[in-house]
Design a protein around this motif. Sequence first.
Motif, PDB file in Angstrom:
ATOM      1  N   ASP A  81      20.070 -75.469 103.922  1.00  0.00           N
ATOM      2  CA  ASP A  81      21.502 -75.865 103.332  1.00  0.00           C
ATOM      3  C   ASP A  81      21.800 -75.946 101.966  1.00  0.00           C
ATOM      4  O   ASP A  81      22.518 -75.513 101.374  1.00  0.00           O
ATOM      5  N   TYR A  84      21.375 -72.441 100.291  1.00  0.00           N
ATOM      6  CA  TYR A  84      23.064 -71.972 100.434  1.00  0.00           C
ATOM      7  C   TYR A  84      23.837 -72.672  99.423  1.00  0.00           C
ATOM      8  O   TYR A  84      24.371 -71.717  98.481  1.00  0.00           O
ATOM      9  N   ALA A  85      23.753 -73.735  99.052  1.00  0.00           N
ATOM     10  CA  ALA A  85      24.613 -74.463  98.216  1.00  0.00           C
ATOM     11  C   ALA A  85      24.110 -74.128  96.969  1.00  0.00           C
ATOM     12  O   ALA A  85      25.056 -73.881  96.031  1.00  0.00           O
ATOM     13  N   LEU A  88      25.099 -70.355  96.109  1.00  0.00           N
ATOM     14  CA  LEU A  88      26.607 -70.509  95.749  1.00  0.00           C
ATOM     15  C   LEU A  88      27.144 -71.105  94.373  1.00  0.00           C
ATOM     16  O   LEU A  88      27.880 -70.625  93.823  1.00  0.00           O
ATOM     17  N   TYR A  89      26.752 -72.282  94.132  1.00  0.00           N
ATOM     18  CA  TYR A  89      26.847 -73.073  93.180  1.00  0.00           C
ATOM     19  C   TYR A  89      26.843 -72.113  91.564  1.00  0.00           C
ATOM     20  O   TYR A  89      27.410 -71.995  91.011  1.00  0.00           O
ATOM     21  N   GLN A 130      24.023 -65.460 103.379  1.00  0.00           N
ATOM     22  CA  GLN A 130      25.216 -66.142 103.510  1.00  0.00           C
ATOM     23  C   GLN A 130      26.028 -66.676 102.416  1.00  0.00           C
ATOM     24  O   GLN A 130      27.041 -66.431 102.461  1.00  0.00           O
ATOM     25  N   ALA A 131      25.195 -67.314 101.609  1.00  0.00           N
ATOM     26  CA  ALA A 131      25.975 -67.699 100.298  1.00  0.00           C
ATOM     27  C   ALA A 131      26.415 -66.431  99.459  1.00  0.00           C
ATOM     28  O   ALA A 131      27.644 -66.285  99.316  1.00  0.00           O
ATOM     29  N   ASP A 134      29.415 -65.344 101.663  1.00  0.00           N
ATOM     30  CA  ASP A 134      30.705 -66.003 101.589  1.00  0.00           C
ATOM     31  C   ASP A 134      31.289 -66.070 100.490  1.00  0.00           C
ATOM     32  O   ASP A 134      32.388 -66.457 100.311  1.00  0.00           O
TER      33      ASP A 134
END
Length: 250
Positions: A81, A84-85, A88-89, A130-131, A134
């Motif tokens: 998690d 991922y974050a 994305l950030y 996934q990041a 998305d």
Amino acid sequence: MQIDLNADAGESFGNWKLGRDEELFPLISSVNVACGFHAGDPLTIKRTLELARQNRVAVGAHPGFPDLVGFGRRELAATPDEVYADVLYQVGALSAFLRVAQMPLHHIKAHGALYNRATKDPETARAVAQAARDFDPAIPLVVLPNTPLEAEAQKLGLRTIAEAFPERGYSRDGRLAPRGLAGAWIHSPAEAARRAVQMVMRGEVETVDGGVVSVRCQTLCIHGDNPSAVEIAKAVREALQAEGIAIQTY
């Protein structure tokens, strides 16, 4: 025949300077821009994009572990998690600058220890992929071939760009040799150029223990923090072009 030639860059921050980006950019076709976690800062990102525009170099996001002190090369105990974050950030931060500059995001490529962990650990690979998906499923992910990173990206329907490293040593499993191992770095521009041609034209390269491993590549990476990065990039580019291989992005 064609090959993309990429480099990690934009890795300075504040008063701390790293790399010879102004000399390197005319020699490459795409760049992986540090997004502020392992290196880089907002002003460096802005200036790096200006340099990329001037040299018509395609821009990719280069997210890594939040580790300025270790340059993103220390593996952190980050959960999927968190990975991922963090990815994305960082991609979002770079994309804000790209949007203002009216430049497209060409690709995403993980940095350092995050990249290496994603080549071995499916959960980390899935989080990175996934990041990327998305954020934008049309943006390709640069991967080391035949690894969980490539597999997880393709499961999610992402386009992948297979990468090889002419100035890094390889193990028999097709992964990069640990940095502290003898032969892990190729310091000679001529040797890096020879290996680049071998990778592109024959799909293979020697390993650090004297064997040979298959290599599949659409892009070749030059590490911008290598003190000889400019000389290596110049030698690699000239050797590839001498064989009739075009330097251009995928």
